[in-house]
Design an enzyme around this catalytic site. Structure first.
Site: not given
Length: 242
Positions: A67-69
């Site tokens: 998941l993107d940060r």
């Protein structure tokens, strides 16, 4: 098996057995170690497993998906190399299901539909470009979406991914003129009271790597900007594609 217990107040555990670990990733925490040096999910969870089970030496934990940060929500990890291999194959064969909810600026022209584009990543900028046609080095990107609610300025949207391209939801929604709230990389200005991009992983569905049972792990967000919508609307958005 442990179900619904909490690792720390920041990282709730949704499910755990000898093969799988499903958790809720907090927004702002990297999925794996990056150049920032900030604590990341993989490292934190390995340390927790080592402490909880008194394991000597290194602990195995496989990163199955990212998941993107800035994005929070349901995320799974493999606790054995065999599980990691089988779950990675599920990702490749697209039997690994992922749904999200997001808040976008404005409202898509159609209340629901499928977006088909091509995405090319620029690794030097950590940003992608979306094309309406097959461009060199670009990969197909497909998602389904449904608008759950809209207040004129913003819309709550449910999304089902068919492909897992970098920044896919963020970039595709921006491409149709509806960038995600808080996503400065793809076209929106900062919004007061919104600390992160308004994108949440609401479910991960995957065949168990050993029993083959179809498992679904879910998470519904809270806090800003999700409080712009009622709990009923958030639940409907989160469960639409299940």
């Amino acid at each position: 098996m442990k179900d619904g217990k909490s690792l720390t107040p920041a990282i709730p555990i949704l499910f755990e057995d000898n093969h799988l670990l499903a958790v809720v990733k907090p927004p702002g925490v990297p999925s794996q170690e990056d150049e920032s040096g900030d604590p990341d999910m993989l490292t934190l969870l390995k340390l927790d497993l080592k402490e909880r089970y008194g394991k000597p030496g290194n602990v195995f934990l496989g990163l199955v998906h990212r998941l993107d940060r800035p994005v929070g929500g349901a995320m799974i990890f493999a606790k054995t190399s065999k599980a990691a291999s089988r779950l990675s194959e599920a990702v490749r064969s697209r039997t690994f299901g992922k749904t999200y909810i997001c808040i976008v600026q404005g409202k898509p022209a159609a209340a629901k539909g499928q977006l088909k584009h091509y995405i090319r990543k620029d690794k030097s900028r950590n940003q992608v470009t979306v094309f309406d046609y097959a461009a060199p080095e670009a990969k197909d990107a497909v998602l389904d979406y449904t608008v759950i609610a809209s207040n004129g300025s913003y819309s709550l949207v449910s999304v089902k991914l068919h492909t897992g391209r970098p920044h896919q939801i963020r970039a595709q929604m921006a491409h149709i003129g509806c960038p995600l709230v808080g996503d400065r990389k793809y076209g929106t200005a900062p919004v007061s009271g919104v600390p992160d991009i308004a994108l949440w992983s609401t479910s991960v569905t995957v065949p168990h790597p050993v029993t083959k049972e179809q498992l679904t792990f879910t998470s519904i967000p809270h806090g800003q900007p999700w409080e712009w919508w009622s709990r009923d609307e958030l639940e409907r958005a989160s469960s639409l594609f299940l």
